[in-house]
Design a protein around this motif. Structure first.
Motif, short mmCIF file in Angstrom:
data_model
loop_
_atom_site.label_atom_id
_atom_site.label_comp_id
_atom_site.label_asym_id
_atom_site.label_seq_id
_atom_site.Cartn_x
_atom_site.Cartn_y
_atom_site.Cartn_z
N PRO A 1 0.82 -1.23 0.00
CA PRO A 1 0.00 0.00 0.00
C PRO A 1 0.85 1.27 0.00
CG PRO A 1 -0.87 -1.59 1.58
CD PRO A 1 0.46 -2.11 1.13
N THR A 2 1.98 1.22 0.71
CA THR A 2 2.88 2.38 0.71
C THR A 2 3.45 2.63 -0.67
OG1 THR A 2 3.51 1.92 3.02
CG2 THR A 2 4.98 3.34 1.74
N PHE A 3 3.87 1.55 -1.34
CA PHE A 3 4.43 1.69 -2.68
C PHE A 3 3.40 2.21 -3.66
CE2 PHE A 3 4.96 -0.31 -6.89
CZ PHE A 3 6.13 0.31 -7.29
N PHE A 4 2.21 1.65 -3.66
CA PHE A 4 1.20 2.06 -4.63
C PHE A 4 0.66 3.47 -4.35
CE2 PHE A 4 0.85 -2.60 -5.37
CZ PHE A 4 1.08 -2.58 -6.74
N HIS A 5 0.63 3.85 -3.09
CA HIS A 5 0.24 5.23 -2.76
C HIS A 5 1.28 6.21 -3.30
CE1 HIS A 5 -1.43 8.62 -0.52
NE2 HIS A 5 -0.19 8.91 -0.16
N LEU B 1 3.33 5.63 -5.81
CA LEU B 1 3.24 5.58 -7.27
C LEU B 1 2.05 6.42 -7.76
CD1 LEU B 1 4.24 4.41 -9.95
CD2 LEU B 1 2.77 2.41 -9.54
N LYS B 2 0.96 6.41 -7.00
CA LYS B 2 -0.19 7.23 -7.36
C LYS B 2 0.17 8.71 -7.32
CE LYS B 2 -3.43 8.22 -4.44
NZ LYS B 2 -4.55 8.14 -3.47
N ASN B 3 0.98 9.12 -6.32
CA ASN B 3 1.43 10.51 -6.26
C ASN B 3 2.31 10.86 -7.46
OD1 ASN B 3 0.08 11.23 -3.93
ND2 ASN B 3 1.81 10.82 -2.57
N ASN B 4 3.18 9.92 -7.85
CA ASN B 4 4.01 10.14 -9.04
C ASN B 4 3.16 10.35 -10.28
OD1 ASN B 4 6.23 8.43 -7.32
ND2 ASN B 4 7.22 9.71 -8.86
N ILE B 5 2.15 9.49 -10.44
CA ILE B 5 1.28 9.58 -11.61
C ILE B 5 0.47 10.87 -11.58
CG2 ILE B 5 -0.69 8.52 -12.79
CD1 ILE B 5 0.42 5.80 -11.86
N VAL C 1 2.71 14.73 6.00
CA VAL C 1 1.49 14.32 6.72
C VAL C 1 0.61 13.48 5.80
CG1 VAL C 1 -0.57 15.15 7.92
CG2 VAL C 1 1.58 16.42 8.12
N ASN C 2 0.19 12.33 6.32
CA ASN C 2 -0.63 11.38 5.54
C ASN C 2 0.02 10.98 4.23
OD1 ASN C 2 -2.54 11.54 7.56
ND2 ASN C 2 -3.91 12.90 6.44
N ASN C 3 1.35 10.99 4.20
CA ASN C 3 2.11 10.63 2.99
C ASN C 3 1.69 11.44 1.77
OD1 ASN C 3 1.68 7.59 4.48
ND2 ASN C 3 3.76 8.30 4.05
N ASN D 1 10.61 7.18 -5.21
CA ASN D 1 12.04 7.27 -4.87
C ASN D 1 12.27 7.46 -3.38
OD1 ASN D 1 13.15 6.74 -7.31
ND2 ASN D 1 13.57 8.86 -7.86
N MET D 2 11.30 8.06 -2.69
CA MET D 2 11.41 8.20 -1.23
C MET D 2 11.15 6.86 -0.55
SD MET D 2 9.53 11.90 -1.02
CE MET D 2 9.58 12.02 0.77
N VAL D 3 10.23 6.09 -1.10
CA VAL D 3 10.02 4.72 -0.59
C VAL D 3 11.29 3.91 -0.80
CG1 VAL D 3 8.66 2.61 -0.86
CG2 VAL D 3 7.55 4.84 -1.05
#
Length: 282
Positions: free
Chosen positions: A46-50, A52-56, A224-226, A232-234
């Motif tokens: 979930p951390t990775f996909f969240h 990745l969603k921010n990147n997109i 806050v709340n990622n 790249n931060m992950v």
């Protein structure tokens, strides 16, 4: 040289991704376990996909909002509005400033306690804001900071392309009675397709690999709340920050790199294929 500095590291990263390795000592072969954990683990995926969603989301902002603004500014310089040399210099100037320095000044500007923005709000009787501490504002503020610093790069690429448009084409359009809008839509935009392709591909690669500015603005944990967490931060946290089982794992970090490599490669190839079909001759 290309093989040594590009191809070899890519295959070495793929090799490491199949192992558990702290960076020192022996590698332990784990097969596809790192990829399984990254993509399916209930704590990590979930951390990775969240992220990745921010990147997109950021990539979409760049392509839909920032790139058209860059083109518009370039066109204003191309038609030589009053003071165009001054505006060209001032718009490009922030790009030569280090991203670290830009981020530092942004944190001071939006500091909830001593920041200029809160002082301005309180001076007119409004309440202070937490700015980057507000997950609803953090992403938008980051985009504004990025636009201020980086909008000049794409603008100059568009501007350089416009400068290559033959004067004979422009003169012919004037003889044919084209007004400014017709000249923009029927000549300038079609002939700017090469620079548009360059900007789109470069911006996509940069958006999917962004790290330094959100890291400084939001911290290593992504704010806050990622809200400012990116892939790249992950990668940084799980590779060097001991976030994975309390220890560094180069193999897991390489797995993240390999996944992102294929994502960026696939998106870039699709864009290149689509843009290559758009041709304009004069």
């Amino acid at each position: 040289m290309y093989t040594v500095f590009i191809i070899v590291p890519i295959f070495f990263a793929m090799f490491i991704s199949l192992h558990e390795w702290s960076g020192l000592g022996e590698m332990k072969f784990t097969g596809l376990e790192n990829f399984r954990v990254l993509l399916t683990d209930s704590r990590i995926s979930p951390t990775f996909f969240h992220a990745l969603k921010n990147n997109i989301k950021y990539m979409v902002v760049v392509l839909v909002i920032i790139t058209p603004i860059q083109f518009g500014l370039a066109y204003l310089l191309y038609i030589k509005i009053k003071g165009h040399k001054y505006y060209r210099f001032m718009l490009f100037l922030p790009y030569v400033i280090s991203t670290t320095i830009v981020s530092f000044f942004a944190t001071i500007l939006f500091d909830p306690n001593i920041g200029f923005m809160n002082k301005m709000l309180t001076s007119v009787g409004l309440e202070k804001s937490s700015w980057f501490g507000n997950p609803k504002l953090a992403f938008t503020l980051m985009v504004i900071v990025i636009m201020w610093q980086g909008i000049g790069t794409g603008m100059m690429i568009f501007y350089a392309n416009m400068q290559d448009i033959p004067d004979s084409v422009i003169e012919a359009s004037m003889i044919d009675g084209c007004n400014d809008w017709q000249r923009l839509y029927k000549i300038v935009i079609p002939l700017s397709i090469p620079s548009c392709a360059t900007n789109i591909i470069m911006s996509t690669i940069w958006a999917l690999g962004i790290f330094d500015l959100p890291y400084i603005l939001g911290g290593a944990t992504g704010g806050v709340n990622n809200s400012l967490d990116f892939v790249n931060m992950v990668f940084y946290r799980y590779t060097f920050g001991s976030a994975l089982n309390g220890q560094s794992n180069m193999g897991f970090g390489s797995a993240i790199s390999v996944v992102m490599f294929f994502i960026i490669f696939t998106v870039s190839m699709i864009q290149n294929r689509l843009l290559s079909k758009v041709e304009y001759e004069y």
